[in-house]
Design an enzyme around this catalytic site. Structure first.
Site, PDB file in Angstrom:
ATOM      1  N   LYS A  78      98.717  61.132  23.433  1.00 25.26           N
ATOM      2  CA  LYS A  78      97.522  61.821  23.164  1.00 25.26           C
ATOM      3  C   LYS A  78      97.024  62.777  24.184  1.00 25.26           C
ATOM      4  O   LYS A  78      97.430  62.822  25.596  1.00 25.26           O
ATOM      5  CB  LYS A  78      96.254  60.585  23.589  1.00 25.26           C
ATOM      6  CG  LYS A  78      94.778  60.761  23.155  1.00 25.26           C
ATOM      7  CD  LYS A  78      94.241  59.554  23.396  1.00 25.26           C
ATOM      8  CE  LYS A  78      92.501  59.706  23.205  1.00 25.26           C
ATOM      9  NZ  LYS A  78      91.892  58.584  23.365  1.00 25.26           N
ATOM     10  N   SER A 153      88.655  57.203  19.600  1.00 24.28           N
ATOM     11  CA  SER A 153      89.161  58.725  19.852  1.00 24.28           C
ATOM     12  C   SER A 153      90.764  59.127  19.826  1.00 24.28           C
ATOM     13  O   SER A 153      91.006  60.230  19.666  1.00 24.28           O
ATOM     14  CB  SER A 153      88.665  59.313  21.441  1.00 24.28           C
ATOM     15  OG  SER A 153      89.379  58.459  22.265  1.00 24.28           O
ATOM     16  N   SER A 177      88.929  53.141  21.678  1.00 24.26           N
ATOM     17  CA  SER A 177      89.859  54.464  21.188  1.00 24.26           C
ATOM     18  C   SER A 177      91.311  53.983  20.841  1.00 24.26           C
ATOM     19  O   SER A 177      91.832  55.172  20.200  1.00 24.26           O
ATOM     20  CB  SER A 177      89.548  55.582  22.222  1.00 24.26           C
ATOM     21  OG  SER A 177      88.369  56.131  21.953  1.00 24.26           O
TER      22      SER A 177
HETATM   23  N1  GLN Z   1      83.750  55.630  20.919  1.00 28.19           N
HETATM   24  C1  GLN Z   1      83.561  55.226  22.155  1.00 28.19           C
HETATM   25  C2  GLN Z   1      82.951  56.478  22.886  1.00 28.19           C
HETATM   26  O1  GLN Z   1      82.802  57.252  22.236  1.00 28.19           O
HETATM   27  C3  GLN Z   1      84.769  54.696  22.850  1.00 28.19           C
HETATM   28  C4  GLN Z   1      85.719  56.080  23.044  1.00 28.19           C
HETATM   29  C5  GLN Z   1      86.965  55.459  23.712  1.00 28.19           C
HETATM   30  O2  GLN Z   1      87.420  54.528  23.877  1.00 28.19           O
HETATM   31  N2  GLN Z   1      87.555  56.633  24.573  1.00 28.19           N
HETATM   32  O3  GLN Z   1      82.969  56.612  23.995  1.00 28.19           O
END
Ligand code: GLN
Length: 494
Positions: A78, A153, A177
């Site tokens: 990532k 994400s 994410s």
């Molecule tokens: N969807 C959550 C956010 O937008 C979690 C994102 C994540 O785990 N990086 O913060």
């Protein structure tokens, strides 16, 4: 479509001289070139570095030198995890062109174990989002349906594994994410205990919530990668010196047999209420029936502060993000505006041009929550509720070994469906966020498909440093089903 080999078998073949790391790497790069265009999951490949590394590994093997457990396994990373090879951009314009001078500890450990990193994957900018549509570059598509999101994400990392382009990928999980995209793409994703894996070289979003973890096509491969990256790192003072079990060995049949009969599974009633899609509910309930058939006991537990988890998270995560993202000022890193009038304008124009809308929204929310006069009412209150959420888990986990439920309230939604409504997007994380607030480990495994052919994920959560029992419980289920062996045909719409 060619059947992808597991990471475990690739490493065994390469270490045993049946295939060269060079062949495996070239094969993965060919697959990426031929098929990534349909899902747009890679931001870039690091072809030259990967082929060099594979060639060096082959030379070591020919010379009889010992190789690590990831020998020759192609791995995607990532793009919020620093790699000296290629760029590290967090899919943000503000870091366009940034080259990290060092490898993150997780990357160093992968390379030392013989892994071959082939490229960097797309994400929601700075890991803020649930669909990968907040990427500052382009949206990634779900391999199972080209008109659906892969989740976020870590959408790029989940999609490349699901599409069979690489057997393993790294993601990061601040509020879901890793698990949400694993669920949407039909792969295994593990968020380790906070402190289990070093965050050194992970670009910080919510530092008290962030963890790096594996995405894989099956439980054994996820266990393999977790074992390589886990463990104390002197460069991350929040990493913990707890010994790292041999997670793969813990999945041996006799270990599983010992686990099956005495497994107690907690079912949180708050995770099966309104808002849960019916097909998801049915798939998760069918998975629980499989566990019962294997001799596990299920008990109802309560996580009564669940309704406050999202609000708590969006105070804590944005507060931490507003502080972490202050470093992107146009001076130290990345994008700088072309013609600033003065210093203040340099800061504000660089940030205005470099950050996308969601990142700006989070910085504003976090700055507000931390500001004098509001700190106690919002940030401090959120910290107190966070403790109550942690207490819920501590209590529930005295009654059971693992907690099971859906990973996401619905299967993958359509591209564009939630972009105009950030609050709807935030709700996709309703079942995943609490584990980050509590610091506990959690994973998602495939547990079925919707009628439209979209994957559904089962989430398992466990006590601090309970990764072994989570992986064992996941593997017990996986052995009984064939969901994880199904692979998408790219390009289909549903
Ligand atoms: N969807 C959550 C956010 O937008 C979690 C994102 C994540 O785990 N990086 O913060």
């Amino acid at each position: 479509m060619p059947k992808m080999q597991t990471a475990v078998s690739v490493a065994a073949d390469v270490a045993g001289g049946r295939r060269t790391a060079g062949e495996v790497c070239a094969g993965a790069l060919r697959q990426i070139e031929a098929r990534d265009g349909q899902i747009q999951a890679f931001l870039e490949t690091t072809r030259t570095d990967a082929l060099d590394r594979a060639a060096r590994l082959d030379a070591d093997i020919a010379a009889g030198k010992p190789v690590g457990p990831l020998a020759g396994v192609p791995i995607a990373v990532k793009d919020n995890i620093c790699t000296a090879a290629g760029h590290t951009t967090c899919a943000s314009k503000i870091l366009a062109g940034y080259v990290s001078p060092y490898d993150a500890t997780v990357v160093e450990r992968i390379l030392a174990a013989g892994g071959v990193i082939v490229g960097k994957t797309n994400l929601d900018e700075f890991a803020m989002g649930s669909s990968t549509e907040n990427s500052g570059r382009f949206a990634t598509r779900n391999p199972w349906a080209a008109d659906r999101v892969p989740g976020g994400s870590s959408g790029g990392s989940a999609a490349v594994v699901a599409a069979g382009l690489v057997p393993l990928a790294l993601g990061s999980d601040t509020g879901g994410s890793i698990r949400l995209p694993a669920s949407f793409c039909g792969v295994v994703g593990v968020k380790p205990t906070y402190g289990r894996v070093s965050r050194y070289g992970l670009v910080a979003y919510g530092s008290s919530l962030d963890q790096v973890g594996p995405l894989a096509a099956n439980v054994q491969d996820a266990a393999l990668l977790l074992g390589v990256i886990a463990g104390r790192d002197p460069l991350d003072s929040t990493s913990v010196a707890e010994p790292v079990p041999d997670y793969v060995a813990e999945l041996a049949d006799e270990r599983l047999a010992a686990r099956a009969g005495r497994l107690r599974i907690g079912i949180p009633r708050e995770y099966f209420g309104a808002g849960l899609d019916e097909e998801t509910r049915a798939a998760v309930e069918a998975a629980l029936a499989v566990y019962r058939r294997l001799g596990a006991r299920t008990v109802e537990v309560s996580l009564s502060h669940t309704p406050y988890a999202i609000a708590t998270y969006y105070l804590v995560a944005t507060a931490e993000a507003s502080s972490n993202l202050a470093r992107y000022d146009g001076v130290h890193y990345g994008h700088r505006t072309a013609h600033p009038h003065d210093l203040l304008d340099l800061y504000s124009a660089s940030r205005s041009e470099g950050f996308g809308a969601e990142v700006k929204r989070r910085i504003m929310l976090g700055t507000f929550a931390l500001s004098a006069g509001y700190y106690d009412a919002y940030y401090n209150k959120a910290l107190r509720v966070r403790r109550l959420i942690k207490d819920d888990f501590d209590r529930a986990l005295t009654q059971c070994d693992v907690i099971a439920g859906p990973t996401a309230p619905t299967p993958a939604f359509r591209l564009g469906e939630k972009v105009a409504d950030p609050l709807q997007m935030y709700l996709a994380d309703i079942y995943t966020i609490a584990a980050n607030l509590a610091g506990i480990p959690a994973l998602s495994i495939p547990c079925g498909f919707s009628v439209a052919g979209l994957p559904i994920g089962l989430q398992l959560m466990g006590p601090l440093f309970g990764e072994t029992q989570l992986l064992q419980a996941a593997r017990l289920y996986e052995r009984e089903t064939d969901w994880h062996t199904r692979r998408p045909s790219l390009g289909r719409e549903v």
